[in-house]
Motif scaffolding. Structure first.
Motif, PDB file in Angstrom:
ATOM      1  N   GLU A 857       0.859  -1.189   0.000  1.00 58.75           N
ATOM      2  CA  GLU A 857       0.000   0.000   0.000  1.00 58.75           C
ATOM      3  C   GLU A 857       0.892   1.236   0.000  1.00 58.75           C
ATOM      4  O   GLU A 857       1.980   1.230   0.597  1.00 58.75           O
ATOM      5  CB  GLU A 857      -0.921   0.010   1.219  1.00 58.75           C
ATOM      6  N   TRP A 947      -2.242   6.032  -3.516  1.00 59.47           N
ATOM      7  CA  TRP A 947      -2.999   5.105  -4.369  1.00 59.47           C
ATOM      8  C   TRP A 947      -4.463   5.514  -4.325  1.00 59.47           C
ATOM      9  O   TRP A 947      -5.127   5.473  -3.278  1.00 59.47           O
ATOM     10  CB  TRP A 947      -2.843   3.675  -3.873  1.00 59.47           C
ATOM     11  N   ILE A 949      -6.697   4.078  -6.365  1.00 53.03           N
ATOM     12  CA  ILE A 949      -7.483   3.032  -7.004  1.00 53.03           C
ATOM     13  C   ILE A 949      -8.549   2.536  -6.042  1.00 53.03           C
ATOM     14  O   ILE A 949      -8.358   2.486  -4.830  1.00 53.03           O
ATOM     15  CB  ILE A 949      -6.578   1.883  -7.463  1.00 53.03           C
ATOM     16  N   ALA A 950      -9.698   2.135  -6.619  1.00 52.24           N
ATOM     17  CA  ALA A 950     -10.809   1.660  -5.794  1.00 52.24           C
ATOM     18  C   ALA A 950     -10.712   0.182  -5.486  1.00 52.24           C
ATOM     19  O   ALA A 950     -11.295  -0.299  -4.513  1.00 52.24           O
ATOM     20  CB  ALA A 950     -12.139   1.957  -6.508  1.00 52.24           C
ATOM     21  N   VAL A 951      -9.979  -0.550  -6.334  1.00 49.75           N
ATOM     22  CA  VAL A 951      -9.868  -1.991  -6.131  1.00 49.75           C
ATOM     23  C   VAL A 951      -8.844  -2.276  -5.021  1.00 49.75           C
ATOM     24  O   VAL A 951      -8.010  -1.422  -4.695  1.00 49.75           O
ATOM     25  CB  VAL A 951      -9.445  -2.689  -7.436  1.00 49.75           C
ATOM     26  N   PRO A 952      -8.893  -3.449  -4.428  1.00 49.32           N
ATOM     27  CA  PRO A 952      -7.946  -3.744  -3.325  1.00 49.32           C
ATOM     28  C   PRO A 952      -6.528  -3.948  -3.831  1.00 49.32           C
ATOM     29  O   PRO A 952      -6.283  -4.196  -5.017  1.00 49.32           O
ATOM     30  CB  PRO A 952      -8.517  -5.020  -2.716  1.00 49.32           C
ATOM     31  N   HIS A 977      -4.139  -2.796   1.571  1.00 49.67           N
ATOM     32  CA  HIS A 977      -5.025  -1.784   0.961  1.00 49.67           C
ATOM     33  C   HIS A 977      -6.269  -2.489   0.430  1.00 49.67           C
ATOM     34  O   HIS A 977      -6.213  -3.247  -0.538  1.00 49.67           O
ATOM     35  CB  HIS A 977      -4.281  -1.062  -0.164  1.00 49.67           C
ATOM     36  N   SER A 978      -7.399  -2.262   1.094  1.00 49.50           N
ATOM     37  CA  SER A 978      -8.635  -2.958   0.710  1.00 49.50           C
ATOM     38  C   SER A 978      -9.432  -2.202  -0.342  1.00 49.50           C
ATOM     39  O   SER A 978     -10.450  -2.698  -0.815  1.00 49.50           O
ATOM     40  CB  SER A 978      -9.515  -3.164   1.939  1.00 49.50           C
ATOM     41  N   GLY A 979      -8.983  -1.022  -0.755  1.00 50.70           N
ATOM     42  CA  GLY A 979      -9.745  -0.221  -1.718  1.00 50.70           C
ATOM     43  C   GLY A 979     -10.822   0.595  -1.020  1.00 50.70           C
ATOM     44  O   GLY A 979     -10.788   0.810   0.198  1.00 50.70           O
ATOM     45  N   ARG A 980     -11.766   1.023  -1.817  1.00 56.23           N
ATOM     46  CA  ARG A 980     -12.822   1.869  -1.251  1.00 56.23           C
ATOM     47  C   ARG A 980     -13.839   1.066  -0.460  1.00 56.23           C
ATOM     48  O   ARG A 980     -14.539   1.618   0.397  1.00 56.23           O
ATOM     49  CB  ARG A 980     -13.524   2.636  -2.374  1.00 56.23           C
ATOM     50  N   ASN A1032     -13.291  -6.596  -4.477  1.00 59.27           N
ATOM     51  CA  ASN A1032     -14.322  -5.907  -3.707  1.00 59.27           C
ATOM     52  C   ASN A1032     -15.401  -5.421  -4.674  1.00 59.27           C
ATOM     53  O   ASN A1032     -15.437  -5.834  -5.848  1.00 59.27           O
ATOM     54  CB  ASN A1032     -13.719  -4.786  -2.867  1.00 59.27           C
ATOM     55  N   GLY A1037      -8.374  -6.592  -7.780  1.00 55.71           N
ATOM     56  CA  GLY A1037      -7.175  -5.812  -7.597  1.00 55.71           C
ATOM     57  C   GLY A1037      -5.936  -6.428  -8.244  1.00 55.71           C
ATOM     58  O   GLY A1037      -5.999  -7.406  -8.993  1.00 55.71           O
TER      59      GLY A1037
END
Length: 1515
Positions: A857, A947, A949-952, A977-980, A1032, A1037
């Motif tokens: 991340e 980062w 990005i929305a994806v993990p 980093h799990s994304g949004r 997610n 990701g």
């Protein structure tokens, strides 16, 4: 046929080949045998005669020949010319043989100048006609035969031999008259050219450079070369011969040719005759006439190596490749070896690159060995370098393959495979150490140098040890192990300037003793000093004494050449050096030593090297020139004595060695001694007298050293020496200093500070402090013992030097203690103190570096890193990681910085306070209890940026486990980093390791929520890589780092988790691992989550097995159970318990619970009140159908008068009663149960001591019951100390009545008791007040009435009395009151009262923690029951805390008082007051004399007041 070396120097060495008459005939030839200039083949030696002398002889010989020729020239016939030439040839041939009798391998220098190198041994008769035709035209092949029989002559009688010699002389004279034939053949230039060619072929003849000699060499194979003076004369005669030859007819030419052939045959027969006269003179070592030459060939071609060898007997030729003999049978068709007509050939078929090597032809016969070398280089059509430059020189070779003096390589890498490990052997066994040597690059032309070492010293081949090199494997073999062979062995392989070595220790244990408890054999027996009169023997003491101290040693000797051993000393010697006397001068001896203790004599040591009883000077003289072959005995001769001179006194007399057993003297011979040998007489006297006594009265001493025995230990002596010879006895030398008989060398002190440390899982390194002030230290012995065993075992049997040693052969996981002792010639030291206990396990090392660092991340000012744990943990659990980072600006890295001060335990870490948009590199280091490991490789560059990005992010810590041939388990951790939105699942992809990136394929269509997946359907033997992607709501990701490559295979020895249901129905999972290390552990998990701390499971691990038990298996326990083994190469296994498996296990458990009748209590026995015996057992549950069978000694018994049986089905108790145990009741009792299908049994064995004890107990209980039918003691006599410090003897009685009487006794005398016992409470007592030593004795009380009597005794003597007195003293001490302070006129008194005082009660006073020293001022004492301390005339120094300690024999009881502050002031003031009052009272008026101290007033009388006043004044 070769003569012994000691016969070559004598003139009679060839007497077996000649008789007296023949030697007389040829004596004039023998006179010049030492002066000829003859070239000797094989040894390349020349005679001692100079070339100038030979030239003079040749010129004289040539002049004589020329004169003879001129006398016969007037006849001018061709025959006379031939005769002259023939005579000259034969004469020259004779001359050569007459000068060659002293060498067995001679060849004349000049007489074979234009022939082939055919030696004189070659016999023409050995060639058949067909073989002659096959000979090459331009080369004469030397032919030898090794099958000839060598004899002293060819006739049977001496007479025939003489006739042969006479015939030869006559034949020689006849041939000498046909001199003119030789010159007639030299007419044309073409013949001169032919002669010149033949002369060039011959490389072993000394070819004359004159034309005349060249022409003459065509005629005879053995004609001599004429010198310059003769050459000029013969050149003139050859011109006339050419003219005469032109006028000859064809008939004359044919006749001359026939005469030539006849002459040749005659010369050959003469040559053969000379060989028969003395064949030994023709023996000569091999010599290469033609040497093999090197070849360069292409692959698949054949190559032939040729060589020709001369020598007699015919040499045997062996071919070698890189110093290894070529075996044609091992490679059929590869090599062809031929030997024909003296030409030896090695043919190599279908050459390949492996045939590039150095080849050697070795020729050998009885005269020696000679080798010739050639190289073969096989070129490849496509190779790494051009082989055509191989022979162009060093400068043309590539730098990476330079020619060095040691081989064709600039650098060698040497590796050892299949290495020998630490080895253990036993005396008398055989052992072999070896390893395979791999050298890169492999150079066929050169072989490495192999050297073995023991403890740093080179190992030489001997009868005990042999070395072998097979071309790729080095071996060291012990034919008979001895303790001397123990040590650190090193093999060193040298290739040019590069070498590698490998070492391992060899331990040699003692052989089994012939007598149990006898000591082991000594070792390293050596001869330190040898002379005519004695030899000093030294040895090393053994490590094992057999369980009792070694009393000494016996020395045995054996004369070389015999097998008879004799003991040298009658009484054992303790000092490890001893002079052996009584030797025969000149004889050689070997020695051995045996140790002896109180049990017996141990095995003998290995024998010493042979040593001769000679002075060193005599040895050197004999070694320089031996006079006879070695026969095991040296013959000593002495010169004839001349006129005698009385020798002077010896000088430099000194005591070189002194022990309690002997004293060694040494001196120098006198300067005045004459020419004859001298003897010595040694004298001694006591140090304080001049009474000299001769020591060696019977046997004089021949050497300037002497050992004296039978001296009184501890006594002082002086010594002196006299010399004597035939002229008389000389004056004595100066006496030595006073010498005290005793060991001058002290036994070393024990080593100190024994510190063991871990090394491997079977060894421990022991270090220690060396013995202080140790002299002539031999080394140290180390012993080990398993903690708690009390049994010590030696770790080494050969003393080691230095303060450190590695003890091998220990049991893994066992705890040991160690001790060390030092040893020198005086003996072995005391043992050191035992070391601390240490568990044997491998030493812990730092872990290897982590790897695969990735960014999980990234934010504006921070990044999260992930990595994979190290492959090797170093033998201990990894406790954390440290992360370093550095900035990278324009590709240039900066300095490293620490990211974390405290170690992180996870394989991920967030690094904060970074610069946005800056590029960073990272490295990670792992740590365990051994320390910080090596940092990882530097990571790739990562940019610190947000980062968005929305994806993990990528999952991390992906790893494979439970790898099998078709499946494996993949595990990972969620992304940082799990994304949004949160992660909802994972996708797993795989591909073969060699496949392209576009060949990834997914394993699951739908996302899985677990962080593990069992991958099925793998191809056995294929290599795979894996990756994981998280998903997610926004999407899938970035994939994780690759896991693998992993080969799908089931490794040999792989085991699986096994489920087991025991007899009690307990369900457990079991796993076993055979590849564990000492630091490996079992880790159980459920669904790949650790089960540690689970209340439903119990885990038990022992050794290489582990067991996980379910306490109550239920639906909550459904899942995958796996077991990982740490510190291994990924060993793991799992077991799935689903609903079906759960039902199966529960049913199996129930079935196991009830097939047998469960037993609650096994069969037992107990004794009842009246001595009855009860056998009983209890089952968990018994039904109404339960049947019980009673078995005694395999026979069923039934209820009757002897046995009473009973079964209680409600309680499950089964009983059997017996009234009395008799001897026939000893045996085995069994109760068998059967309840439906379930069966059970329980057995009790009553045999031997167990039965006798039970029988005795039953009888005792029976007698007790009978005793209790009348008055008896319920509690036997005992004592107690009352609070008043009195002793109360008491007992408890039962079953009494009014008529029952009780009587007390002490030491069998009745004690009168004042009061009568009423037995109301059943207690009888006897009170002893103020108990003391006089009350010691044996007390007895008897209880009796008409029903019987009983008695009880109490011994109050010895230890029982001491115990009672201790208790009395304890009670007295406890009765002491607190210390009080009392002031008196003399000072201050501290006191305490006790109930009463005994002398056994010890009283000690202390002041401020220091024991009080009693003086006239400070006194202690006891007055009645008062214990006091009197301090007279107190001072401020007497202030403080006073303690009175009363010691009862076991415990001290203290009373304390503080005499300070106000207490001291008040006591001191009172003391001052009382003191002043006493002084005042003392100074008052007194009545002097006459007045009585006491006035007695009779009853009814009166006295006056004056009388009382006088009495008061007096007082």
């Amino acid at each position: 046929m070769s003569l012994p070396f000691y016969q070559r120097l004598h003139q009679h060495y060839d007497s077996s080949y000649r008789n007296k008459d023949l030697r007389t005939t040829m004596s004039h030839y023998q006179q010049e045998k030492k002066s000829s200039a003859i070239y000797t083949h094989g040894s390349t030696a020349y005679s001692s005669r100079s070339s100038a002398a030979h030239r003079q002889e040749s010129e004289a010989f040539s002049q004589a020949s020329a004169a003879s020729y001129q006398q016969q020239a007037s006849r001018a016939t061709a025959s006379t010319h031939a005769s002259a030439a023939s005579r000259k040839t034969a004469s020259a041939y004779d001359y050569g043989y007459s000068h060659g009798l002293t060498d067995s391998s001679l060849m004349l220098e000049d007489y074979s100048s234009k022939l082939s190198p055919q030696p004189k041994r070659a016999k023409k008769s050995l060639l058949s006609g067909e073989e002659k035709e096959n000979l090459p035209s331009d080369y004469m092949v030397p032919i030898f035969s090794g099958r000839q029989v060598h004899v002293s002559g060819i006739t049977d009688t001496e007479e025939e031999r003489i006739k042969e010699a006479a015939a030869y002389i006559a034949q020689r004279n006849l041939l000498a008259s046909e001199e003119g034939i030789t010159a007639s053949k030299q007419s044309t230039a073409s013949r001169q050219s032919t002669a010149s060619k033949q002369s060039a072929v011959s490389k072993q003849s000394a070819v004359s450079k004159h034309s005349t000699a060249s022409k003459e060499s065509v005629v005879s194979k053995h004609s001599a070369v004429s010198k310059r003076s003769t050459a000029s004369q013969e050149s003139t005669s050859s011109l006339h011969q050419e003219e005469a030859f032109e006028k000859k007819s064809r008939k004359v030419a044919i006749r001359e040719k026939a005469e030539r052939l006849s002459l040749t045959k005659t010369l050959e027969e003469t040559e053969a005759f000379h060989r028969k006269l003395n064949e030994d003179h023709l023996l000569h070592a091999p010599e290469f006439v033609i040497k093999p030459r090197s070849h360069t060939v292409w692959e698949k071609e054949n190559v032939k190596l040729h060589c020709s060898v001369s020598g007699w007997p015919e040499p045997r030729v062996t071919w070698y490749k890189n110093q290894v003999p070529i075996n044609v049978h091992a490679n059929p068709g590869k090599y062809i070896i031929e030997s024909r007509y003296g030409m030896h050939t090695l043919e190599i078929n279908a050459c390949n690159f492996e045939d590039t090597a150095q080849y050697r032809a070795s020729a050998m016969n009885v005269k020696g060995e000679l080798s010739a070398y050639a190289s073969v280089v096989v070129k490849r059509y496509k190779g790494e370098f051009d082989e055509t430059r191989f022979h162009a020189g060093v400068s043309t070779l590539p730098l990476s393959f330079a020619v060095t003096p040691y081989g064709y390589a600039s650098k060698f890498e040497i590796h050892f495979d299949d290495k020998f490990d630490v080895s253990f052997g036993r005396e008398g066994e055989t052992m072999s150490l070896g390893c395979r040597v791999v050298i890169t690059p492999e150079i066929k032309h050169f072989q490495p140098e192999i050297q073995w070492y023991r403890n740093g010293a080179p190992v030489s081949p001997s009868k005990w040890v042999q070395t072998h090199w097979s071309g790729d494997r080095a071996t060291l073999t012990f034919s008979h192990l001895n303790k001397e062979d123990e040590g650190l062995y090193t093999i060193r392989v040298r290739m040019g300037e590069y070498y590698e070595q490998y070492s391992a220790y060899v331990f040699v244990r003692d052989a089994d003793a012939e007598i149990e408890g006898a000591p082991a054999a000594p070792l390293d027996v050596m001869c330190l000093d040898a002379n005519k009169d004695y030899i000093i023997i030294s040895w090393k003491q053994p490590a094992v004494d057999g369980g009792s101290p070694i009393l000494g040693y016996f020395i045995d000797k054996c004369e070389v050449g015999t097998d008879s051993w004799s003991q040298c000393n009658d009484t054992p010697v303790k000092f490890a050096r001893f002079p052996v006397t009584g030797l025969i001068e000149g004889r050689s001896y070997i020695f051995r030593v045996r140790a002896v203790n109180k049990t017996g004599i141990g095995l003998p040591s290995r024998v010493s090297e042979p040593v001769a009883a000679l002075d060193p000077a005599e040895k050197a003289r004999l070694k320089s020139r031996p006079s006879a072959p070695w026969t095991g005995q040296i013959i000593v001769t002495e010169e004839e004595p001349s006129e005698g001179i009385v020798p002077g006194p010896p000088t430099d007399l000194s005591v070189t060695e002194a022990t309690r057993s002997y004293v060694v003297l040494s001196w120098k011979p006198p300067g005045q001694r004459g020419h004859e040998g001298i003897l010595y007489f040694v004298e001694k006297c006591d140090a304080e007298t001049e009474n000299w006594q001769r020591v060696n009265t019977e046997l004089p001493v021949k050497s300037p050293r002497f050992a004296l025995f039978d001296l009184a230990e501890g006594k002082s002596y002086r010594f002196r020496v006299r010399c004597s010879n035939s002229a008389g006895v000389g004056e004595p030398s100066e006496a030595t200093e006073v010498t005290v008989v005793g060991d001058k060398l002290d036994i070393p002190k024990a080593p100190g500070k024994i510190i063991p440390s871990r090394n491997t899982d079977t060894s421990v390194v022991v270090s220690w402090e060396e013995s202080k002030d140790a002299k002539e230290l031999v080394g140290y012995y180390i012993e080990s013992s398993v903690v708690g065993s009390g049994k010590w075992e030696p770790c080494n049997n050969n003393p080691v030097k230095g303060p450190r040693f590695t003890c091998h052969g220990l049991a893994t996981g066992q705890s040991y203690i160690f001790r060390v002792r030092a040893v020198n010639a005086a003996g072995l030291s005391e043992y050191s103190q035992d070391s601390e206990a240490i568990e044997v396990k491998a030493a812990i090392a730092a872990p290897s570096p982590p790897y695969d660092i990735t960014c999980l991340e990234s934010c504006r000012d921070s990044m999260v890193l992930g990595w994979k744990q190290p492959d090797k943990s170093g033998g201990a659990e990894i406790t954390g990681y440290y992360v370093n980072y550095r900035e990278v600006i324009d590709g240039v890295p900066g300095r490293w910085r620490e990211a974390n001060i405290k170690a992180v335990s996870d394989e991920a870490y967030k690094i904060s306070n970074l610069k946005e948009n800056m590029v960073y590199q990272f490295q990670v280091a792992a740590m365990n209890i051994a320390g910080l490991g090596v940092p990882s490789a530097v990571s790739a560059c990562f940019k610190c940026e947000e980062w968005t990005i929305a994806v993990p992010g990528p999952p991390h810590s992906v790893k494979c486990s439970e790898v099998r041939k078709t499946s494996l388990v993949l595990q990972w951790r969620p992304p940082i980093h799990s994304g949004r939105t949160p992660v909802t699942g994972y996708f797993v992809d795989l591909k073969e390791a060699s496949a392209k990136d576009d060949q990834w394929r997914g394993l699951n269509e739908a996302a899985i929520k677990n962080t593990y997946l069992r991958v099925q359907g793998l191809k056995e033997g294929a290599s795979y890589v894996f990756r994981v992607r998280a998903i997610n709501q926004a999407g899938v990701g970035k994939p994780s780092d690759l896991a693998g490559p992993v080969v799908a295979e089931t490794r040999p020895g792989t085991k699986e988790v096994v489920v087991n249901v025991d007899d009690d129905g307990v369900i457990s999972l079991n796993f076993e691992c055979d590849q564990m290390t000492p630091n490996s552990q079992f880790n159980w998990s459920k669904d790949y989550v650790s089960t540690e701390g689970s209340s439903r499971l119990d885990v038990e691990s022992k050794g290489n097995k582990t067991k996980m038990t379910f306490k109550d298996l239920g639906t909550e326990d459904i899942g995958i159970y796996s077991c990982d083994v740490t510190d291994t190469d990924g060993i793991a296994s799992s077991y799935l318990i689903d609903e079906d498996e759960l039902k199966r296990l529960l049913a199996l458990s129930q079935e196991h619970k009830f097939p047998i009748v469960p037993v609650k209590s096994e069969l037992a026995v107990e004794i009842l009140e009246k001595g009855q015996v009860r056998f009983w057992m209890q089952a968990e549950k018994l039904s109404a159908n339960t049947k019980v069978t009673y078995i005694f000694n395999d026979k069923e018994i039934f209820e009757g008068p002897k046995y009473k049986m009973h079964v209680d089905r409600n309680t499950g108790i089964i009983e059997m009663f017996m009234e009395k145990l008799q001897d026939e009741d000893e045996g085995t009792y069994t109760f068998q149960l059967q309840d439906g299908k379930a069966v059970g049994h329980s057995t009790l064995v009553l045999i031997g001591d167990v039965y006798k004890k039970l029988q005795k107990e039953a009888e005792f209980q029976r007698q007790e019951w009978i005793r209790k039918q009348g008055p008896h003691f319920a509690e036997y006599l005992s004592w107690e100390v009352t609070g008043e410090c009195n002793v109360l003897l008491k007992c408890k009685v039962a079953n009494i009545k009014k008529e029952t009487h009780i009587v007390w006794y002490k030491d069998e005398r009745e004690i009168s008791v004042d009061e009568k016992h009423d037995f109301k409470d059943g207690i009888c007592t006897l009170l002893i007040t103020e108990f003391s030593k006089k009350d010691a004795g044996i007390y007895e009380v008897i209880l009796k009435d008409d029903r019987g009597k009983d008695k009880s005794r109490l011994k109050l003597v010895d230890e029982a009395f001491k115990e009672l007195m201790t208790e009395v003293c304890k009670t007295i001490a406890l009765s002491a009151t607190d210390l009080k302070i009392q002031s008196t006129a003399e000072g201050i008194r501290l006191y305490s009262f006790v109930t009463y005082y005994l002398d056994d009660l010890k009283v000690n006073w202390s002041h401020n923690g220091t024991a009080i020293k009693y003086t006239d001022r400070v006194k202690s004492g006891v007055t009645g029951e008062q214990i006091w301390l009197q301090i007279n005339e107190p001072t401020p120094n007497d202030k403080g805390k006073y303690v009175m300690e009363l010691f009862d024999g076991k415990t001290g009881h203290q009373k304390t008082v503080d005499l300070s502050g106000q207490a001291y002031d008040e006591a001191f003031a009172e003391f001052q007051r009382l003191k002043q009052a006493a002084i005042a009272e003392k100074n008052r008026a007194r009545v002097l004399g006459g007045l009585p101290d006491v006035v007695t007033i009779q009853e009814g009388k009166a006295t006056s007041w004056l009388t009382f006043q006088k009495l008061a004044a007096h007082l």
